[in-house]
Design a protein around this motif. Structure first.
Motif, short mmCIF file in Angstrom:
data_model
loop_
_atom_site.label_atom_id
_atom_site.label_comp_id
_atom_site.label_asym_id
_atom_site.label_seq_id
_atom_site.Cartn_x
_atom_site.Cartn_y
_atom_site.Cartn_z
N GLN A 44 0.80 -1.23 0.00
CA GLN A 44 0.00 0.00 0.00
C GLN A 44 0.83 1.27 0.00
OE1 GLN A 44 -2.80 -0.22 3.27
NE2 GLN A 44 -4.26 -1.42 2.08
N GLU A 45 2.14 1.17 -0.19
CA GLU A 45 2.90 2.43 -0.12
C GLU A 45 4.26 2.44 -0.78
OE1 GLU A 45 4.56 3.85 3.57
OE2 GLU A 45 4.14 1.95 4.53
N VAL A 46 4.90 1.31 -1.06
CA VAL A 46 6.25 1.33 -1.61
C VAL A 46 6.18 1.78 -3.07
CG1 VAL A 46 8.36 0.03 -2.01
CG2 VAL A 46 6.88 -0.55 -0.07
N VAL A 47 6.87 2.87 -3.37
CA VAL A 47 6.81 3.46 -4.71
C VAL A 47 8.23 3.67 -5.24
CG1 VAL A 47 4.59 4.58 -4.29
CG2 VAL A 47 6.72 5.80 -3.75
N LEU A 48 8.29 4.03 -6.52
CA LEU A 48 9.59 4.21 -7.17
C LEU A 48 10.40 5.32 -6.50
CD1 LEU A 48 10.92 2.73 -9.48
CD2 LEU A 48 10.10 4.51 -11.04
N GLY A 49 9.70 6.32 -5.97
CA GLY A 49 10.40 7.41 -5.29
C GLY A 49 11.08 6.99 -4.00
N ASP A 50 10.76 5.78 -3.49
CA ASP A 50 11.47 5.24 -2.33
C ASP A 50 12.80 4.62 -2.72
OD1 ASP A 50 9.46 5.84 -0.41
OD2 ASP A 50 8.31 4.10 -1.07
N CYS A 51 12.96 4.33 -4.01
CA CYS A 51 14.14 3.62 -4.49
C CYS A 51 15.12 4.52 -5.25
CB CYS A 51 13.72 2.47 -5.41
SG CYS A 51 12.48 1.37 -4.70
N ILE A 52 14.58 5.60 -5.82
CA ILE A 52 15.39 6.52 -6.62
C ILE A 52 15.06 7.94 -6.16
CG2 ILE A 52 15.96 7.32 -8.94
CD1 ILE A 52 14.82 4.67 -9.99
N PRO A 53 16.05 8.79 -5.93
CA PRO A 53 15.76 10.17 -5.52
C PRO A 53 14.81 10.86 -6.49
CG PRO A 53 18.09 9.70 -5.23
CD PRO A 53 17.51 8.52 -5.96
N ASP A 54 13.89 11.64 -5.95
CA ASP A 54 12.84 12.27 -6.77
C ASP A 54 13.39 13.11 -7.91
OD1 ASP A 54 11.19 11.10 -4.95
OD2 ASP A 54 10.35 12.94 -4.13
N HIS A 55 14.47 13.83 -7.67
CA HIS A 55 14.96 14.75 -8.70
C HIS A 55 15.52 14.02 -9.93
CE1 HIS A 55 18.68 13.94 -6.37
NE2 HIS A 55 19.29 14.10 -7.54
N ILE A 56 15.76 12.73 -9.79
CA ILE A 56 16.26 11.95 -10.93
C ILE A 56 15.11 11.44 -11.78
CG2 ILE A 56 17.51 9.82 -11.54
CD1 ILE A 56 19.33 10.32 -9.22
N LEU A 57 13.96 11.25 -11.16
CA LEU A 57 12.79 10.73 -11.86
C LEU A 57 12.07 11.86 -12.60
CD1 LEU A 57 11.49 8.36 -9.07
CD2 LEU A 57 12.74 7.71 -11.14
N ASP A 58 11.38 11.50 -13.65
CA ASP A 58 10.73 12.49 -14.51
C ASP A 58 9.24 12.54 -14.22
OD1 ASP A 58 10.15 14.32 -16.42
OD2 ASP A 58 10.24 12.91 -18.11
N GLY A 59 8.85 13.43 -13.31
CA GLY A 59 7.43 13.66 -13.07
C GLY A 59 6.88 12.96 -11.86
N PRO B 283 3.80 2.42 -8.15
CA PRO B 283 3.98 1.34 -7.17
C PRO B 283 5.12 0.39 -7.54
CG PRO B 283 1.67 1.58 -7.77
CD PRO B 283 2.45 2.40 -8.74
N VAL B 284 5.82 -0.06 -6.54
CA VAL B 284 6.84 -1.10 -6.71
C VAL B 284 6.27 -2.37 -6.11
CG1 VAL B 284 9.19 -1.82 -6.12
CG2 VAL B 284 8.71 0.60 -6.61
N ASN B 285 5.75 -3.24 -6.96
CA ASN B 285 5.03 -4.43 -6.52
C ASN B 285 6.00 -5.60 -6.29
OD1 ASN B 285 2.50 -3.11 -6.71
ND2 ASN B 285 2.48 -3.45 -8.92
N PHE B 286 6.71 -5.53 -5.21
CA PHE B 286 7.80 -6.49 -4.97
C PHE B 286 7.38 -7.74 -4.22
CE2 PHE B 286 7.57 -4.19 -1.02
CZ PHE B 286 7.93 -5.11 -0.06
#
Length: 369
Positions: free
Chosen positions: A317-332, A339-342
């Motif tokens: 219910q909460e693990v997202v790509l922004g938890d794995c990669i700093p926000d400023h590197i991601l586009d948008g 979601p990171v469905n691990f």
């Protein structure tokens, strides 16, 4: 004590240094029946059992003598000593160049933490959680190879803040040039008390400022003392006997996926009573490194020897790509919140059951290994 829930609290009080109090963090308290509602787990505690699991070392026994004693896998001991004494013993261990036991220090309580090697089950689940997360991240569309190359995984590393030194079971870091950011920290507790596990993951979030902490609490039902280990005429006989036993254990898992694992009437791994997966985040900027967090999410995966995690969201219910990669590197923002469905049952059960079998096999070997 193992008391898992969104509002659990923990308190610790240091004891006299001369008493050299030794608390077995691997101990468990008697747990009451629980009802599974909204994926929360609440356990009751028997204080008398807790008191009986504490042992006080005699005054002549110092920290070095304690770390030289044989330790069962996953055991954690706490010994009240000064920072100076901790430093002396740590220097000796570093000079020995032995990987275990590991020695850490809690500067808020003046307590040294002696950590035994992890069991196969412990290692499997810590590594499995990290591997599954990174696998899921690397399959995300829209990530360039340059972004993907920034990932770094580490295990069993030590970190120091002031007079507090702790380790962690696993971590996902992201490297940009000469800058490394701790994104996700993982802690797994097999015989570890829930209070100790929650304190460890809270420290990663509050002191090391990781974006997300993930903790897995595993409870083996009534393991008690390890049975007397068999004696073997030779190492070849020992290996053959353990290999045969492990094959037998794997066959038993087809009927009892979460134990117990029994050989010739002896239980070498008890039934898995409970597995809980939790996430931790810093609620605001007011936290200090001494803060003990409540989990932001808590999900029961196994209960009373049965898999019950079929309705657990794959990203909790909460693990997202922004938890794995700093926000400023991601586009948008949309990609940041992807979601990171691990979490998947297939890899979880495969690694968990392999860990059970190999842990049971290790318990059959003489203590000298």
């Amino acid at each position: 004590m193992c008391a898992i829930g969104n509002r659990a609290r923990t308190r610790s009080a240091p004891r006299s240094r001369r008493a050299l109090a030794l608390q077995y963090m691997s101990s468990e308290r008697q747990e009451g029946k629980s009802t599974r509602k909204t994926n929360e787990l609440i356990l009751s505690a028997d204080k008398r059992t807790f008191a009986n699991r504490q042992h006080t070392m005699t005054e002549h026994l110092d920290l070095l003598e304690i770390v030289r004693r044989p330790l069962s896998p996953d055991a954690r001991l706490e010994v009240q000593v000064s920072w100076e004494e901790y430093g002396r013993v740590q220097a000796i261990l570093e000079n020995d160049e032995s990987k275990y036991p590991r020695l850490w220090y809690d500067g808020t309580r003046n307590v040294a933490i002696v950590a035994a090697p992890p069991s196969a089950l412990h290692a499997n689940m810590a590594g499995g959680l990290m591997a599954s997360i990174i696998r899921e991240v690397l399959t995300q569309q829209g990530l360039s190879s340059e972004v993907s190359r920034g990932f770094t995984l580490s295990t069993e590393t030590g970190n120091t803040r002031g007079r507090t030194t702790r380790g962690r079971d696993g971590a996902m870091l992201y490297r940009e040039g000469n800058r490394t950011t701790l994104m996700i920290a993982v802690e797994v507790g097999v015989s570890q008390s829930y209070e100790s596990l929650r304190a460890a993951i809270s420290w990663c979030v509050c002191a090391l400022h990781c974006h997300l902490g993930i903790a897995m609490c595993i409870r083996e039902q009534g393991p008690g003392e390890v049975p007397d280990r068999p004696q073997y005429p030779s190492i070849q006989d020992e290996n053959a006997a353990v290999d045969e036993a492990e094959e037998d254990f794997r066959r038993q898992l087809t009927e009892r996926p979460y134990g117990p694992l029994v050989r010739h009437g002896v239980t070498w791994f008890g039934r898995v009573q409970r597995v809980v997966l939790e996430t931790y985040r810093a609620p605001d900027e007011s936290i200090t490194e001494r803060t003990i967090l409540d989990p932001s999410r808590s999900f029961t995966i196994v209960e009373d020897g049965e898999f019950v995690g079929g309705d657990v969201p794959p990203n909790l219910q909460e693990v997202v790509l922004g938890d794995c990669i700093p926000d400023h590197i991601l586009d948008g923002d949309a990609i940041v919140a992807r979601p990171v469905n691990f979490f998947r049952r297939d890899w979880f059960e495969a690694l968990f059951q392999d860990g059970m079998v190999r842990t049971a096999g290790k318990r059959m070997r003489p203590r000298h290994q």
